[in-house]
Design a protein around this motif. Structure first.
Motif, PDB file in Angstrom:
ATOM      1  N   ARG A  64       9.731 -27.581 -31.914  1.00  0.00           N
ATOM      2  CA  ARG A  64      11.029 -27.048 -31.466  1.00  0.00           C
ATOM      3  C   ARG A  64      12.116 -27.642 -32.333  1.00  0.00           C
ATOM      4  NH1 ARG A  64       9.601 -28.248 -25.458  1.00  0.00           N
ATOM      5  NH2 ARG A  64       8.212 -26.516 -25.065  1.00  0.00           N
ATOM      6  N   PHE A  66      16.337 -27.945 -32.595  1.00  0.00           N
ATOM      7  CA  PHE A  66      17.624 -27.805 -31.929  1.00  0.00           C
ATOM      8  C   PHE A  66      18.725 -28.105 -32.945  1.00  0.00           C
ATOM      9  CE2 PHE A  66      14.526 -28.925 -28.808  1.00  0.00           C
ATOM     10  CZ  PHE A  66      14.876 -28.259 -27.644  1.00  0.00           C
ATOM     11  N   ASN A  68      22.870 -28.710 -32.807  1.00  0.00           N
ATOM     12  CA  ASN A  68      23.983 -28.920 -31.880  1.00  0.00           C
ATOM     13  C   ASN A  68      23.540 -28.752 -30.425  1.00  0.00           C
ATOM     14  OD1 ASN A  68      25.810 -29.446 -33.970  1.00  0.00           O
ATOM     15  ND2 ASN A  68      26.203 -27.270 -34.234  1.00  0.00           N
ATOM     16  N   ASN A  69      22.400 -29.355 -30.109  1.00  0.00           N
ATOM     17  CA  ASN A  69      21.826 -29.356 -28.763  1.00  0.00           C
ATOM     18  C   ASN A  69      21.428 -27.976 -28.243  1.00  0.00           C
ATOM     19  OD1 ASN A  69      21.913 -32.161 -28.414  1.00  0.00           O
ATOM     20  ND2 ASN A  69      24.075 -32.037 -27.875  1.00  0.00           N
ATOM     21  N   ARG A  70      21.305 -27.018 -29.128  1.00  0.00           N
ATOM     22  CA  ARG A  70      20.853 -25.677 -28.742  1.00  0.00           C
ATOM     23  C   ARG A  70      19.555 -25.382 -29.472  1.00  0.00           C
ATOM     24  NH1 ARG A  70      25.816 -21.661 -27.994  1.00  0.00           N
ATOM     25  NH2 ARG A  70      24.382 -20.885 -26.436  1.00  0.00           N
ATOM     26  N   GLN A  71      18.570 -24.937 -28.726  1.00  0.00           N
ATOM     27  CA  GLN A  71      17.296 -24.625 -29.348  1.00  0.00           C
ATOM     28  C   GLN A  71      17.471 -23.424 -30.255  1.00  0.00           C
ATOM     29  OE1 GLN A  71      13.967 -24.804 -26.749  1.00  0.00           O
ATOM     30  NE2 GLN A  71      12.727 -23.504 -28.033  1.00  0.00           N
ATOM     31  N   THR A  72      17.113 -23.600 -31.524  1.00  0.00           N
ATOM     32  CA  THR A  72      17.269 -22.520 -32.491  1.00  0.00           C
ATOM     33  C   THR A  72      15.930 -21.967 -32.959  1.00  0.00           C
ATOM     34  OG1 THR A  72      17.356 -24.061 -34.334  1.00  0.00           O
ATOM     35  CG2 THR A  72      19.458 -23.414 -33.347  1.00  0.00           C
ATOM     36  N   THR A  74      11.523 -22.031 -31.934  1.00  0.00           N
ATOM     37  CA  THR A  74      10.330 -22.473 -31.229  1.00  0.00           C
ATOM     38  C   THR A  74       9.143 -22.054 -32.066  1.00  0.00           C
ATOM     39  OG1 THR A  74      11.377 -22.148 -29.094  1.00  0.00           O
ATOM     40  CG2 THR A  74       8.995 -22.322 -29.097  1.00  0.00           C
TER      41      THR A  74
END
Length: 103
Positions: A64, A66, A68-72, A74
């Motif tokens: 995984r 991420f 900026n703390n957003r999953q980009t 998988t």
């Protein structure tokens, strides 16, 4: 984040000021902090991005990404994971642990 079942896990965070990591196996844990890596965020994302006709990862290997703390992202491919691991391991000796995730 990379993980092989409950056998091994690697978590890394890259900021402008520091690089943090936690590597764990079923028998050990290593936490560390490094100076910021001289790798551009776009290089990391590009390395991890699958290309056409690449081989998917084995099901037991999870990946995984991420930003900026957003999953980009998988999952990825074997070749993309190798590009990413090579980039990181070449930048700091601590990241040679990641080579264990490669076939």
């Amino acid at each position: 984040m990379m993980r092989v079942d409950d056998t091994a896990r690697a978590d890394m965070a890259f900021t402008a000021d520091r690089t943090y990591y936690r590597f764990a196996t079923d028998t050990s844990i290593e936490d560390g902090e490094l100076a910021p890596l001289r790798i551009d965020l776009h290089e990391l994302v590009d390395a991890a991005t699958p290309r056409a006709d690449e081989t998917p990862l084995d099901a037991e290997l999870q990946f995984r990404l991420f930003v900026n703390n957003r999953q980009t992202m998988t999952g990825t491919t074997e070749q993309a994971l190798r590009r990413l691991v090579d980039l990181l391991a070449d930048s700091a000796a601590e990241f040679t642990f990641l080579r264990g995730f490669l076939r």
